[in-house]
Design an enzyme around this catalytic site. Sequence first.
Site, short mmCIF file in Angstrom:
data_model
loop_
_atom_site.label_atom_id
_atom_site.label_comp_id
_atom_site.label_asym_id
_atom_site.label_seq_id
_atom_site.Cartn_x
_atom_site.Cartn_y
_atom_site.Cartn_z
N CYS A 120 -45.53 109.44 4.54
CA CYS A 120 -46.04 108.77 3.39
C CYS A 120 -45.64 109.51 2.21
O CYS A 120 -44.86 110.46 2.33
CB CYS A 120 -47.48 108.39 3.42
SG CYS A 120 -48.75 109.27 3.61
N ASN A 132 -49.33 112.53 1.90
CA ASN A 132 -49.67 112.80 3.18
C ASN A 132 -51.20 113.17 3.00
O ASN A 132 -51.75 114.05 3.71
CB ASN A 132 -48.91 113.95 3.50
CG ASN A 132 -49.18 114.70 5.05
OD1 ASN A 132 -49.20 115.85 5.00
ND2 ASN A 132 -49.66 113.81 5.99
N CYS A 180 -53.35 109.96 2.95
CA CYS A 180 -53.95 108.67 3.15
C CYS A 180 -53.39 108.27 4.51
O CYS A 180 -54.10 108.22 5.63
CB CYS A 180 -54.11 107.88 2.03
SG CYS A 180 -54.84 108.34 0.49
N ARG A 181 -52.24 107.54 4.21
CA ARG A 181 -51.67 106.93 5.22
C ARG A 181 -51.17 107.70 6.54
O ARG A 181 -51.43 107.29 7.92
CB ARG A 181 -50.63 105.74 4.81
CG ARG A 181 -51.28 104.81 3.70
CD ARG A 181 -50.22 104.18 3.00
NE ARG A 181 -49.42 104.92 2.04
CZ ARG A 181 -48.47 104.82 1.51
NH1 ARG A 181 -47.90 103.55 1.41
NH2 ARG A 181 -48.05 105.69 0.37
N SER A 182 -50.32 108.52 6.24
CA SER A 182 -49.69 109.18 7.58
C SER A 182 -50.55 110.24 8.23
O SER A 182 -50.70 110.23 9.37
CB SER A 182 -48.42 110.07 6.92
OG SER A 182 -48.74 111.02 6.08
N ASP A 210 -50.26 101.38 0.00
CA ASP A 210 -50.73 102.65 -0.58
C ASP A 210 -52.33 102.43 -0.97
O ASP A 210 -52.55 101.51 -2.10
CB ASP A 210 -49.95 103.06 -1.92
CG ASP A 210 -50.21 104.47 -2.09
OD1 ASP A 210 -51.62 104.77 -1.75
OD2 ASP A 210 -49.93 105.17 -3.09
#
Length: 157
Positions: free
Chosen positions: A8, A11, A13-15, A125
């Site tokens: 993401c 690095n 939040c999402r990944s 995001d």
Amino acid sequence: MVKVLFVCLGNICRSPTAEGVFRKHIQINCLEDKIEIDSVGTGSWHVGNPPDTRSQEFAAQRGYDISNQRSRLINNLDVIESDYLLAMDTDNILTLQKLIPEEMQNKLFRFLEFAPHLNQLDVPDPYYSSPDGFDLVLDLIEDASEGLLMHIKNNDL
Ligand code: 4NP
């Protein structure tokens, strides 16, 4: 060993969430010695930091501990060694397409391609969103993790 890298922007939040969720899938299926995973960012602002506290809290509510992860930037070795480079959104995949040599572009996917029933290709995001955004990230990632594991079982194991 099949190597999966979640990518993401920051690095944090999402990944990291995807890494935490998919790691649990791997453990439940006893595939730790067959599938190796990690997560990285394409931006360096948060390098060395743990996941966003909101991501940690929402993940923990569903039984995923992502507190030990630390943000890092994608590097050349990641690209060479990974079998799957999984971008969280369109911006991420466009960045990766520019970074990656032509002959390695076949490793590149949007993570939600593994959950086609969602009819959505981007994990939004959540960084500037309300708390709902973090729950949505988990919903999408849990769905795509199931699809990804099935795909790897059918194609790589
Ligand atoms: P991520 O979220 O890409 O899911 O880790 C973000 C985290 C931080 C920023 C952007 C996105 N930022 O601009 O600092």
